[in-house]
Design a protein around this motif. Sequence first.
Motif, PDB file in Angstrom:
ATOM      1  N   TYR A 168       1.998   2.917  -4.467  1.00  0.00           N
ATOM      2  CA  TYR A 168       1.840   3.087  -3.017  1.00  0.00           C
ATOM      3  C   TYR A 168       1.003   4.334  -2.708  1.00  0.00           C
ATOM      4  O   TYR A 168       0.097   4.299  -1.874  1.00  0.00           O
ATOM      5  CB  TYR A 168       3.218   3.198  -2.362  1.00  0.00           C
TER       6      TYR A 168
ATOM      7  N   PRO B 274      -4.892   2.942   2.661  1.00  0.00           N
ATOM      8  CA  PRO B 274      -4.296   2.143   3.732  1.00  0.00           C
ATOM      9  C   PRO B 274      -4.933   0.752   3.754  1.00  0.00           C
ATOM     10  O   PRO B 274      -6.160   0.632   3.716  1.00  0.00           O
ATOM     11  CB  PRO B 274      -4.625   2.941   4.993  1.00  0.00           C
ATOM     12  N   GLY B 275      -4.114  -0.272   3.771  1.00  0.00           N
ATOM     13  CA  GLY B 275      -4.625  -1.635   3.691  1.00  0.00           C
ATOM     14  C   GLY B 275      -4.827  -2.128   2.276  1.00  0.00           C
ATOM     15  O   GLY B 275      -5.201  -3.291   2.061  1.00  0.00           O
TER      16      GLY B 275
ATOM     17  N   LYS C 282      -4.046  -3.395  -1.612  1.00  0.00           N
ATOM     18  CA  LYS C 282      -3.206  -4.496  -2.080  1.00  0.00           C
ATOM     19  C   LYS C 282      -2.548  -4.168  -3.419  1.00  0.00           C
ATOM     20  O   LYS C 282      -3.188  -3.628  -4.329  1.00  0.00           O
ATOM     21  CB  LYS C 282      -4.050  -5.754  -2.272  1.00  0.00           C
TER      22      LYS C 282
ATOM     23  N   LYS D 156       9.181  -2.952   0.383  1.00  0.00           N
ATOM     24  CA  LYS D 156       9.193  -2.643   1.820  1.00  0.00           C
ATOM     25  C   LYS D 156       9.868  -1.307   2.098  1.00  0.00           C
ATOM     26  O   LYS D 156       9.421  -0.538   2.956  1.00  0.00           O
ATOM     27  CB  LYS D 156       9.875  -3.771   2.583  1.00  0.00           C
TER      28      LYS D 156
ATOM     29  N   GLY E 218       7.581   1.536   1.568  1.00  0.00           N
ATOM     30  CA  GLY E 218       6.619   1.753   2.641  1.00  0.00           C
ATOM     31  C   GLY E 218       5.592   0.658   2.831  1.00  0.00           C
ATOM     32  O   GLY E 218       4.824   0.682   3.802  1.00  0.00           O
ATOM     33  N   PHE E 219       5.524  -0.307   1.915  1.00  0.00           N
ATOM     34  CA  PHE E 219       4.558  -1.388   2.059  1.00  0.00           C
ATOM     35  C   PHE E 219       4.863  -2.176   3.336  1.00  0.00           C
ATOM     36  O   PHE E 219       6.006  -2.513   3.628  1.00  0.00           O
ATOM     37  CB  PHE E 219       4.604  -2.317   0.844  1.00  0.00           C
ATOM     38  N   GLY E 220       3.810  -2.469   4.099  1.00  0.00           N
ATOM     39  CA  GLY E 220       3.995  -3.159   5.362  1.00  0.00           C
ATOM     40  C   GLY E 220       4.403  -4.606   5.210  1.00  0.00           C
ATOM     41  O   GLY E 220       5.125  -5.158   6.037  1.00  0.00           O
ATOM     42  N   SER E 221       3.934  -5.233   4.136  1.00  0.00           N
ATOM     43  CA  SER E 221       4.311  -6.614   3.856  1.00  0.00           C
ATOM     44  C   SER E 221       4.456  -6.797   2.352  1.00  0.00           C
ATOM     45  O   SER E 221       3.791  -6.123   1.571  1.00  0.00           O
ATOM     46  CB  SER E 221       3.255  -7.589   4.400  1.00  0.00           C
TER      47      SER E 221
ATOM     48  N   GLU F 115       1.036  -5.240   0.660  1.00  0.00           N
ATOM     49  CA  GLU F 115      -0.079  -4.540   1.301  1.00  0.00           C
ATOM     50  C   GLU F 115       0.423  -3.238   1.903  1.00  0.00           C
ATOM     51  O   GLU F 115       1.467  -3.211   2.554  1.00  0.00           O
ATOM     52  CB  GLU F 115      -0.701  -5.408   2.407  1.00  0.00           C
ATOM     53  N   LYS F 116      -0.319  -2.172   1.682  1.00  0.00           N
ATOM     54  CA  LYS F 116       0.049  -0.867   2.227  1.00  0.00           C
ATOM     55  C   LYS F 116      -0.319  -0.775   3.701  1.00  0.00           C
ATOM     56  O   LYS F 116      -1.439  -1.123   4.061  1.00  0.00           O
ATOM     57  CB  LYS F 116      -0.660   0.238   1.446  1.00  0.00           C
TER      58      LYS F 116
END
Length: 277
Positions: free
Chosen positions: A137, A142-143, A145, A221, A224-227, A276-277
């Motif tokens: 992470y 940002p964004g 994979k 998650k 911190g990963f958004g998805s 995805e971060k």
Amino acid sequence: MKDKLEKDVIKANIAYHTALADSYDKDQPHFMSENVARVDAILAELARKTGGGSLLDLGCGTGFIVDIAKKYFDRIVGVDITPAMLSHVEVEKGKIEVYEADTSDLSFLEEESFDVCTAYSFLHHLLDFEPTLHQAYRCLKPGGKFYADQDPNCHYWQLITGIEMQDSLADILKREIRYVVDSLEEAVAETGLTIEEAALAEYHDVSKGGIDGEEMVGLLKNIGFGSATCRYEWFLGQGYVIHQHSPEMAAAMEAYLREILPASRHLFKYQALFAEK
């Protein structure tokens, strides 16, 4: 106590993979053409989505991911703790570099400097996933994979270990039972390690009976990963169906088993993670 166990796991992994290094590319099933094609398609898509700038490969081994990804990414960094494995990676100045390091501490790599981070057939060798996933992470832009693959699915391991070996079973099922039940003895025979050392090297395979993909999604998650999603891979006998029948039949069976998930999750041998971060 945990610190000692962690050191023992690291030591066992280095010994285990040192013993396998020279034959690894020839013996491991993920080098089969149908799996290479599957991973190639995934990496090509990750490059398309991120621009194909930079990729960090954790537990890079002899360069399975590196060799595929070099077609799609401008810069690739591989990290592994076993020098004997790293010696087989084809380093290319200005494009491919490797580092001998523990993936739980990648402070020598700049924060938010990679578009993609991969971990292929690697996470199950770790005692604790969290430090390595935190590093993944931290290193991703940002964004960016994250993609992990070919880690044992605990639901499959539970299914296979619960089946009693009988002469009446199909040969493909007998083979899978032997693979799961006898994997420790085979590892000892291949490497010369003790049973205890081999079990530590395959910690979340032999010692823990696989990984729970849904729990891993939750962990990603929380980090911190958004998805994050888990995708099951390689249903029981998929390779047999491809070679003895047809790739089309295997694809149709796979599509059906995916359609009835989660009821069929115990029939898939491995799992992949995407975040995805």
